[in-house]
Design an enzyme around this catalytic site. Structure first.
Site, PDB file in Angstrom:
ATOM      1  N   THR A 270       0.829  -1.206   0.000  1.00  0.00           N
ATOM      2  CA  THR A 270       0.000   0.000   0.000  1.00  0.00           C
ATOM      3  C   THR A 270       0.865   1.258   0.000  1.00  0.00           C
ATOM      4  O   THR A 270       2.049   1.218   0.346  1.00  0.00           O
ATOM      5  CB  THR A 270      -0.944   0.022   1.215  1.00  0.00           C
ATOM      6  OG1 THR A 270      -0.187   0.037   2.414  1.00  0.00           O
ATOM      7  CG2 THR A 270      -1.876  -1.178   1.204  1.00  0.00           C
ATOM      8  N   ASP A 271       0.246   2.368  -0.393  1.00  0.00           N
ATOM      9  CA  ASP A 271       0.954   3.637  -0.429  1.00  0.00           C
ATOM     10  C   ASP A 271       0.519   4.527   0.744  1.00  0.00           C
ATOM     11  O   ASP A 271      -0.220   4.086   1.621  1.00  0.00           O
ATOM     12  CB  ASP A 271       0.744   4.329  -1.779  1.00  0.00           C
ATOM     13  CG  ASP A 271      -0.715   4.656  -2.073  1.00  0.00           C
ATOM     14  OD1 ASP A 271      -1.549   4.663  -1.135  1.00  0.00           O
ATOM     15  OD2 ASP A 271      -1.030   4.909  -3.239  1.00  0.00           O
ATOM     16  N   GLN A 272       0.930   5.768   0.717  1.00  0.00           N
ATOM     17  CA  GLN A 272       0.635   6.688   1.802  1.00  0.00           C
ATOM     18  C   GLN A 272      -0.863   6.966   1.942  1.00  0.00           C
ATOM     19  O   GLN A 272      -1.330   7.368   3.000  1.00  0.00           O
ATOM     20  CB  GLN A 272       1.400   7.999   1.570  1.00  0.00           C
ATOM     21  CG  GLN A 272       1.522   8.856   2.793  1.00  0.00           C
ATOM     22  CD  GLN A 272       2.497   9.994   2.569  1.00  0.00           C
ATOM     23  OE1 GLN A 272       2.823  10.341   1.443  1.00  0.00           O
ATOM     24  NE2 GLN A 272       2.963  10.592   3.652  1.00  0.00           N
TER      25      GLN A 272
END
Length: 140
Positions: A15-17
């Site tokens: 996942t990203d930010q």
């Protein structure tokens, strides 16, 4: 048409930010789907590579529809969209746990000799694969 299915757990590292799956990770899941499809057809991509043949991606088309998040499971559906004895286009749908489409995609591949990158004809060098792909591909 054979449609292969592979379940993938969304890991935190994917996942990203924003808390959703980083876009490039879908490409990795597409590879998992391709490998599963090849296995479902009774073949081994690793076996082909051990014979000095590789199958690079020559084109990717991907459309992101709905995000997936950490802790969810994605379902990768993979099939042979087009096959002509030289090129293969795989089709993909990556689904959310609710069955909604997260991603629609295709990837195009050719088989080449690893040492020269010269294309080979699958129908000539791997007649069993050729027959299986002909039977499994999407009918028009």
């Amino acid at each position: 048409m054979l449609v292969s299915t592979k379940e993938v757990e969304v890991r935190y590292a994917e996942t990203d930010q924003m808390g959703v799956v980083y876009h490039a990770n879908y490409l990795v899941w597409m590879e998992l789907g391709r490998t599963q499809l090849i296995n479902d057809l009774g073949f081994s991509y690793a076996g082909m590579e051990s014979e000095g043949i590789i199958s690079p991606v020559i084109d990717i088309q991907i459309s992101y529809k709905k995000p997936l998040k950490y802790g969810q499971y994605a379902v990768v559906k993979t099939w042979i969209e087009h096959y002509d004895g030289l090129r293969v286009i795989y089709g993909y749908e990556i689904l959310t746990p609710e069955g909604d489409i997260s991603v629609n995609a295709t990837s195009s591949h050719v088989c080449v000799k690893k040492d020269t990158f010269r294309p080979i004809q699958i129908r000539k060098h791997y007649p069993d694969w050729h027959e299986a792909y002909e039977k499994a591909k999407k009918q028009k």
